[in-house]
Design a protein around this motif. Sequence first.
Motif, short mmCIF file in Angstrom:
data_model
loop_
_atom_site.label_atom_id
_atom_site.label_comp_id
_atom_site.label_asym_id
_atom_site.label_seq_id
_atom_site.Cartn_x
_atom_site.Cartn_y
_atom_site.Cartn_z
N PHE A 12 25.17 37.61 74.84
CA PHE A 12 24.46 38.65 74.10
C PHE A 12 23.60 38.04 72.99
CE2 PHE A 12 24.33 41.57 70.45
CZ PHE A 12 23.62 42.62 71.02
N ALA A 15 20.66 36.30 74.44
CA ALA A 15 19.68 37.28 74.92
C ALA A 15 18.90 37.89 73.76
CB ALA A 15 20.37 38.38 75.74
N VAL A 16 19.59 38.21 72.67
CA VAL A 16 18.93 38.78 71.49
C VAL A 16 17.87 37.81 70.98
CG1 VAL A 16 19.25 39.45 69.07
CG2 VAL A 16 20.86 40.27 70.81
N TYR A 19 14.95 37.43 73.91
CA TYR A 19 14.07 38.60 74.04
C TYR A 19 13.34 38.92 72.75
CZ TYR A 19 15.96 39.25 78.68
OH TYR A 19 16.32 39.06 79.99
N SER A 30 15.66 44.20 69.80
CA SER A 30 16.12 43.11 70.65
C SER A 30 17.61 43.27 70.98
CB SER A 30 15.88 41.77 69.96
OG SER A 30 16.27 40.71 70.79
N LYS A 31 18.40 43.71 70.00
CA LYS A 31 19.82 43.94 70.25
C LYS A 31 20.03 45.08 71.25
CE LYS A 31 21.52 42.31 65.79
NZ LYS A 31 22.15 42.69 64.52
N TYR A 33 17.92 46.20 73.55
CA TYR A 33 17.49 45.78 74.88
C TYR A 33 18.51 44.83 75.50
CZ TYR A 33 14.66 44.07 78.72
OH TYR A 33 14.22 43.75 79.98
N SER A 34 18.99 43.89 74.72
CA SER A 34 19.98 42.94 75.22
C SER A 34 21.27 43.64 75.62
CB SER A 34 20.26 41.85 74.17
OG SER A 34 19.08 41.13 73.91
N TYR A 35 21.67 44.62 74.84
CA TYR A 35 22.87 45.39 75.16
C TYR A 35 22.69 46.12 76.49
CZ TYR A 35 26.90 48.48 74.23
OH TYR A 35 28.10 49.15 74.29
#
Length: 151
Positions: A12, A15-16, A19, A30-31, A33-35
């Motif tokens: 996670f 990814a944050v 992205y 970003s959090k 979307y990553s979630y």
Amino acid sequence: MKKSLEVDEKIFQDAVKFYGTILNLPPLASKIYSYLIFDFEKVGITFDEFVEVFSASKSSVSTSLNLLINSELIIDVNKMDERKRYFFANDDYKKIRFEKIVQKMQDELKLLDDLNQFRKIKDEDYDQKMEVYKSLLNKSIVNIQESLNKL
């Protein structure tokens, strides 16, 4: 309310960061979307869950969701028997993203041609390097378009 998704914290966080950088997203967007990319079963995530999971204000979550929707990174759906909206990562975004990249490369090729037409000075070394660069752009466009057709 607890998290409805199982999330690996290391992935996670990676990814944050990824992205946020590659898509130029603010931290909360970003959090979110990553979630959403952890929603492998496509159950969708509600607004309230985002507020709780990220301990963020409703205003901040709303702003981030609108940004992600306008960027076509996510979609929202209203289920028939519920008032809540559910948010999902947009599966078509990979295709949309690369279509935008192709368009930018095509725009750059046109700009380079216009500049070359305007240029009064002849420089063989510069011209040769520019042709190599334009060839790279053209090959990349063809390669990406062929791959997009397979998506």
